[in-house]
Design a protein around this motif. Structure first.
Motif, short mmCIF file in Angstrom:
data_model
loop_
_atom_site.label_atom_id
_atom_site.label_comp_id
_atom_site.label_asym_id
_atom_site.label_seq_id
_atom_site.Cartn_x
_atom_site.Cartn_y
_atom_site.Cartn_z
N ILE A 174 0.86 -1.20 0.11
CA ILE A 174 0.01 0.04 0.12
C ILE A 174 1.00 1.06 0.12
N MET A 175 0.70 2.02 -1.09
CA MET A 175 1.67 3.38 -1.09
C MET A 175 0.72 4.52 -1.02
N ASP A 176 0.87 5.33 -0.05
CA ASP A 176 -0.53 6.47 0.32
C ASP A 176 0.54 7.64 0.09
N GLU A 177 0.21 8.34 -0.90
CA GLU A 177 0.80 9.75 -1.55
C GLU A 177 2.32 9.66 -1.45
N PRO A 178 2.75 8.39 -2.09
CA PRO A 178 4.35 8.33 -2.04
C PRO A 178 5.02 9.21 -2.71
N THR A 179 4.42 10.08 -3.54
CA THR A 179 5.37 11.20 -4.46
C THR A 179 5.39 12.47 -3.92
N SER A 180 4.31 12.62 -2.93
CA SER A 180 4.38 14.00 -2.43
C SER A 180 5.42 14.57 -2.04
N SER A 181 6.66 14.17 -1.59
CA SER A 181 7.87 14.64 -1.42
C SER A 181 8.99 14.45 -2.33
N LEU A 182 8.78 13.96 -3.59
CA LEU A 182 9.54 13.54 -4.54
C LEU A 182 9.81 14.43 -5.60
N SER A 183 10.80 14.57 -6.17
CA SER A 183 11.27 15.31 -7.29
C SER A 183 10.81 14.58 -8.56
N GLU A 184 10.48 15.09 -9.74
CA GLU A 184 10.27 14.62 -10.95
C GLU A 184 11.07 13.40 -11.35
N LYS A 185 12.43 13.50 -11.07
CA LYS A 185 13.49 12.46 -11.28
C LYS A 185 13.22 11.21 -10.33
N LEU A 299 13.70 22.73 -7.66
CA LEU A 299 13.77 21.30 -7.34
C LEU A 299 13.97 20.93 -6.01
N VAL A 300 13.79 19.63 -5.73
CA VAL A 300 14.08 19.34 -4.40
C VAL A 300 15.49 19.57 -3.83
N GLY A 301 15.70 20.24 -2.74
CA GLY A 301 16.93 20.56 -2.43
C GLY A 301 17.21 22.01 -2.74
N ALA A 302 16.25 22.82 -3.37
CA ALA A 302 16.84 24.20 -3.70
C ALA A 302 16.53 25.15 -2.67
N LYS A 303 16.33 24.66 -1.49
CA LYS A 303 16.20 25.63 -0.46
C LYS A 303 15.03 26.50 -0.40
N ARG A 304 13.89 26.07 -0.85
CA ARG A 304 12.76 27.09 -0.95
C ARG A 304 12.25 27.23 0.37
N THR A 305 12.02 26.08 1.33
CA THR A 305 11.63 26.23 2.47
C THR A 305 12.30 27.17 3.35
N ASP A 306 13.56 27.17 3.14
CA ASP A 306 14.59 27.92 3.92
C ASP A 306 14.07 29.41 3.91
N ILE A 307 13.62 29.88 2.55
CA ILE A 307 13.20 31.36 2.51
C ILE A 307 12.25 31.78 3.63
N VAL A 308 11.01 30.84 3.72
CA VAL A 308 10.08 31.32 4.65
C VAL A 308 10.36 30.97 5.91
N GLU A 309 11.11 30.06 6.00
CA GLU A 309 11.44 29.85 7.56
C GLU A 309 12.41 30.98 8.18
N ARG A 477 3.08 35.81 -9.90
CA ARG A 477 4.66 35.80 -10.37
C ARG A 477 5.06 34.35 -9.72
N ILE A 478 6.13 34.04 -10.34
CA ILE A 478 6.90 32.87 -9.86
C ILE A 478 8.41 33.05 -9.50
N LEU A 479 8.92 33.24 -8.39
CA LEU A 479 10.16 33.18 -7.86
C LEU A 479 11.01 31.58 -8.22
N VAL A 480 12.11 31.36 -8.91
CA VAL A 480 12.49 30.17 -9.29
C VAL A 480 14.02 29.93 -8.29
N MET A 481 14.16 29.05 -7.51
CA MET A 481 15.23 28.74 -6.62
C MET A 481 15.90 27.82 -7.10
N SER A 482 17.38 28.10 -7.12
CA SER A 482 18.31 27.00 -7.41
C SER A 482 19.54 26.96 -6.55
#
Length: 508
Positions: A174-185, A299-309, A477-482
Motif C-alpha cells: 500500500i502506497m499512500d501519496e508516495p510522491t508527495s515529497s519527491l522530485s520528478e526524477k 527542485l528538491v533541495g533548492a532551499k525553497r522552505t529555507d526562505i519562509v523559515e 509571479r514565480i520566483l525560481v530557486m536553484s
C-alpha cells in the motif's frame, strides 16, 4: 474482470478482497460497507475526496483499526490482522504518507526495526548493513545504511520507507501519496520500483491525488465517496473529468478558480537575505505586493522552505533585511513573526503543523491564544467556541465535533484546520509551504479559492509548490530557486514550464 488487461499467465483470482467493510468512530461513520478488490500483477488506484475513507479502509486491512463488519480475504484465505506487525509478517506492507521513523537511529535500524538479524543473541550489524545495502542497490537508492535518518531529506526518508516495504517481500504493498515529497526524477525512480514489484506478482494499492500519475502507473481504479464504494473498473476508458465526477459526485468544470484580484503597491521587501545555517539560502531578494500571490518553484533541495523559515524567524538570519511597509523587521522567533503580521503553514503537517492528539479547538486557536485572555488571565470559552466554529465552517472541515482529536481527521481536513488557525491571526503576509500536498482535487479548489479571496482583500501570499500546474494556475509571479539562490523571477502569464525548469537547474 476484463481478462485482456493482463497476460494469460497472470490471470488469477483476486489477491485481496475486502467486502462490506464498515467502521464507525464517535460521531461519524467513516466506512459504510466499502469494498476493495486487487489483482496480482497490478497497480490499483484507490481514490476519493479527503474524508472518503481511503486511509480508514486500508488501516482496517493493516490491523491499525478493527473493522465493525465485513470480510477480508488475502490469497484466498480469510484474514483479520490485529496489528501492523501481523500484517507485515503475512505479506501486507504499507508506506504511509506521514513518515513514522526513528529519526535519531540509523537508516538500517529503521529498515529492520523489530526483526533485527541476530548472532549469538546479539544484533548482527554486519549482516544488517549487508542486507540493507543489497536492497538499496537493487532499487538504486543512493543512501548510506549507516546514515542517521534525521540527516536525510524528506524525499530520501520516503525512499527508505519504500525500501523497507520491499524488504518484507510483501504481496500487497500500500502506497499512500508516495510522491508527495519527491522530485520528478525521484518519481521516475519510484515508478521503476513499482514496476519491479508488479512484475514479482505484487498487488500495489496506490493512493494519490495526482491524476497524471494515476493514468501513467495504474491498471485498475476503485473510487470511494463518503465512506461508500462507488465503483471498481479498469482505468482504461476513463478520463480525468469522469474520475473527478465519480469522486465528488458532481461535475467539476474547472481546475482553478477565476482570478479577480489585482496586485497593488509593494508590501514586503526582502533584500540579500542569507541564512546563518549553511548550506542554505544566499542573497535572496524579492518584493511582494498587496493582493499578490507569489509562487516559489525549484527542485528538491533548492532551499525553497529555507526562505519562509528565515522570514518567519525559525531559521537564523545571517544577513540581509526584511521590510514590511518599508519598516525593517527582525523576526527572532515565530512568536515575534506572528506579532509582526506573518503566518506560516508548514510543509510537514504532522511533524510541525498539528498537535495530533489534541482537539480541533486547541489546534485552531493556539497561534492566537492571547486574543482569548480576559480578566485575571482566564480564557473566554464563548469567543474560543465561536472562532473554532468559524474555522470549521469557513474551511469546510468535516468533523463530528469541536472536541474531535485532529489526528483522527483526514489529511485534507487537518490542513484546512491549520490554514484556518493562521487566518484567525489576521496576517498581512501568509506563507504556505506545499499547502495542497496530499489533498484531493475538490479540497484543492477550495484552498485555491481561499488564496484568491485573500489576495482580493490585499493580503500578500507566498506559496511554495512542487506542482507546476498549481504554480501556473494560481500565482501572479514565480520566483525560481536553484541551490539556495534566486535563479529568476518570472510573470506567470508569460512563462512556460520549460523556462521554469531551466532556471531551476541554473546553479546546479
Amino acid at each position: 474482470m476484463d481478462t485482456c488487461l493482463v497476460p494469460p499467465a497472470q490471470q488469477q483470482e483476486w489477491l485481496l478482497e475486502m467486502t462490506g467493510i464498515s467502521k464507525t468512530f464517535p460521531g461519524v461513520k467513516a466506512l459504510d460497507r466499502a469494498s476493495l478488490k486487487v489483482r496480482p500483477y497490478s497497480v490499483h488506484a484507490l481514490m476519493g475526496e479527503n474524508g472518503a475513507g481511503k486511509s480508514t479502509l486500508l488501516k482496517c486491512l493493516f490491523g491499525i483499526y478493527e473493522k465493525d463488519e465485513g470480510t477480508i480475504r488475502f490469497q484466498n484465505q480469510p484474514v483479520e490482522f490485529t496489528s501492523s506487525k501481523e500484517a507485515l509478517n503475512h505479506g501486507v506492507s504499507m508506506v504511509h504518507q506521514e513518515l513514522n521513523q526513528v529519526l535519531q537511529s540509523s537508516v538500517m535500524d529503521n529498515v529492520w526495526l523489530g526483526r533485527y538479524p541476530l548472532k549469538r543473541g546479539f544484533i548482527d550489524h554486519k549482516t544488517m548493513y549487508k542486507n540493507t545495502k543489497k536492497i538499496f542497490e537493487e532499487l538504486d537508492i543512493d543512501v548510506d545504511p549507516k546514515d542517521k535518518v534525521a540527516d536525510l531529506s524528506v524525499s530520501q526518508r520516503q525512499m527508505v520507507e519504500i525500501a523497507k516495504a520491499f524488504s518484507y517481500d510483501a504481496k500487497i504493498v500500500i502506497m499512500d501519496e508516495p510522491t508527495s515529497s519527491l522530485s520528478e526524477k525521484e518519481v521516475r525512480h519510484l515508478f521503476t520500483i513499482i514496476r519491479k514489484l508488479k512484475d514479482r506478482g505484487c498487488g500495489i494499492v496506490y493512493i494519490s491525488h495526482k491524476m497524471e500519475e494515476i493514468f501513467e502507473i495504474c491498471d485498475d481504479i476503485t473510487i470511494l465517496r463518503d465512506g461508500q464504494w462507488i465503483t471498481t473498473r479498469p482505468l482504461s476508458g476513463l478520463d480525468m473529468d469522469q474520475i473527478i465526477s465519480l469522486m465528488v459526485g458532481r461535475e467539476l468544470t474547472q481546475r482553478f478558480p477565476q482570478r479577480h484580484h489585482q496586485p497593488k503597491e509593494v508590501i514586503l521587501q526582502i533584500e540579500n537575505l542569507t541564512s546563518k545555517n549553511q548550506p542554505s539560502i544566499q542573497d535572496v531578494s524579492f518584493e511582494l505586493r498587496k493582493g499578490e500571490i507569489l509562487g516559489i518553484a525549484g527542485l528538491v533541495g533548492a532551499k525553497r522552505t529555507d526562505i519562509v523559515e528565515t522570514i518567519f524567524g525559525i531559521r537564523d538570519k545571517c544577513s540581509g533585511s526584511i521590510k514590511l511597509h518599508g519598516q525593517e523587521l527582525d523576526n527572532k522567533d515565530a512568536y515575534q513573526a506572528i506579532q509582526n503580521g506573518f503566518a506560516l503553514v508548514t510543509e510537514e503537517r504532522r511533524a510541525t503543523g498539528i498537535y495530533g492528539t489534541l482537539d480541533i479547538t486547541f489546534n485552531s486557536l493556539i497561534a492566537n491564544i492571547e486574543k482569548y485572555k480576559g480578566r485575571f488571565g482566564l480564557l473566554n470559552n464563548d469567543t474560543m467556541g465561536d472562532d473554532t466554529q468559524w474555522v470549521i465552517e469557513s474551511m469546510k472541515v468535516k468533523t463530528p465535533h469541536h472536541n474531535t482529536a485532529i489526528g483522527s481527521l483526514s489529511g485534507g481536513n487537518q490542513q484546512k484546520v491549520v490554514i484556518g488557525r493562521w487566518l484567525l491571526t489576521q496576517p498581512e503576509i501568509l506563507m504556505l509551504d506545499e499547502p495542497t500536498r496530499g489533498i484531493d482535487v475538490g479540497a484543492k479548489f477550495e484552498i485555491y479559492q481561499l488564496m484568491l479571496d485573500l489576495a482580493a482583500k490585499d493580503k500578500g501570499i507566498i506559496m511554495i509548490s512542487s506542482e507546476m500546474p498549481e504554480l501556473l494556475g494560481v500565482t501572479d509571479r514565480i520566483l525560481v530557486m536553484s541551490n539556495g539562490r534566486v535563479a529568476g523571477i518570472v510573470n506567470t502569464k508569460e512563462t512556460t514550464q520549460n523556462e521554469i525548469l531551466e532556471l531551476a537547474a541554473r546553479y546546479l
